[in-house]
Scaffold this active site. Sequence first.
Site, mmCIF file in Angstrom:
data_model
loop_
_atom_site.group_PDB
_atom_site.id
_atom_site.type_symbol
_atom_site.label_atom_id
_atom_site.label_comp_id
_atom_site.label_asym_id
_atom_site.label_seq_id
_atom_site.Cartn_x
_atom_site.Cartn_y
_atom_site.Cartn_z
ATOM 1 N N GLU A 76 9.598 5.304 12.062
ATOM 2 C CA GLU A 76 9.231 4.077 11.058
ATOM 3 C C GLU A 76 9.468 4.403 9.611
ATOM 4 O OE1 GLU A 76 9.302 1.202 12.004
ATOM 5 O OE2 GLU A 76 8.110 1.180 13.754
ATOM 6 N N HIS A 95 0.643 3.484 8.427
ATOM 7 C CA HIS A 95 0.979 2.564 9.589
ATOM 8 C C HIS A 95 0.081 3.094 10.870
ATOM 9 C CE1 HIS A 95 2.603 0.304 12.678
ATOM 10 N NE2 HIS A 95 3.266 1.431 13.232
ATOM 11 N N HIS A 97 -1.805 1.623 14.848
ATOM 12 C CA HIS A 97 -2.156 0.541 16.019
ATOM 13 C C HIS A 97 -3.409 0.547 16.352
ATOM 14 C CE1 HIS A 97 2.332 2.498 17.212
ATOM 15 N NE2 HIS A 97 2.341 1.688 16.294
ATOM 16 N N TYR A 116 -15.974 -10.712 1.961
ATOM 17 C CA TYR A 116 -15.363 -10.460 0.427
ATOM 18 C C TYR A 116 -14.449 -9.230 0.606
ATOM 19 C CZ TYR A 116 -18.426 -6.148 0.108
ATOM 20 O OH TYR A 116 -19.221 -5.134 0.098
ATOM 21 N N HIS A 157 2.322 -5.479 17.183
ATOM 22 C CA HIS A 157 2.659 -4.417 17.003
ATOM 23 C C HIS A 157 1.355 -3.571 16.393
ATOM 24 C CE1 HIS A 157 5.750 -0.893 15.312
ATOM 25 N NE2 HIS A 157 4.386 -0.552 15.493
ATOM 26 N N TYR A 210 -15.238 -2.360 -11.309
ATOM 27 C CA TYR A 210 -15.941 -1.293 -10.827
ATOM 28 C C TYR A 210 -15.112 0.015 -10.784
ATOM 29 C CZ TYR A 210 -20.501 -2.682 -9.094
ATOM 30 O OH TYR A 210 -21.911 -3.169 -8.585
HETATM 31 ZN ZN LIG Z 1 4.037 1.374 15.051
#
Ligand SMILES: [Zn+2]
Length: 214
Positions: A76, A95, A97, A116, A157, A210
């Site tokens: 990726e 990234h 899953h 929130y 995905h 904050y």
């Molecule tokens: Zn993936």
Amino acid sequence: LKLDRERELIVEYGQKLVSSGLTSGTGGNLSIFNRREGLIAVSPSGMDYFKTLEKDVVILDLEGNLVEGKRKPTSEKDLHLYLYRARSDVNAVIHVHSVFATTLASLGWEIPPISYLVALSGSKVPVAPYATYGTSELATVVTEYIKDFNAVLMANHGLVTVGEDLESGFNRAETVEFISQVYWRTRCVGEPIVLPEEEMARITEKFQSYGQRT
Ligand SMILES: [Zn+2]
């Protein structure tokens, strides 16, 4: 080796992805962009996070050229590169899953502000349409849908989060996974109450004052 500190962090947070339950096996990937050096440290493709050493981390430039490393970068890598090119405030991409975020992504449900904590992403967590993994099409749609949000679900995905550093990207991934589970649970028993826009704007401001990076 280049980007010593970033290599350490990729190894450390890769293991944290597994120990926190955000991923299993070799799923997911992560990167850090050192803008001063113009170099990206990215996790190697298909390697066990607990067997990945600092020397296995791959160093790329913003065009995706290999600068240092013997391993193949994550499949990726375009996703990471496109996000860094599109967002000058982003220095880390994660990234995963994770189960609940991927559940919502497979339903095609974006996450409204039912907590929130959604403000860590923005006014919601959007869903980018499906594209085949590891393609520039996927990188393109995710970049298009993330806009100025800090998290996006990828249809059928998983999840992508971004941050000004790896810690904030990781915290967002953990938080979005938590929110996804809460959203799924609320939808199982009823209709969740959604916070109004003004309140989300207020929360975003509060997070900033904050000293939390949102
Ligand atoms: Zn993936």
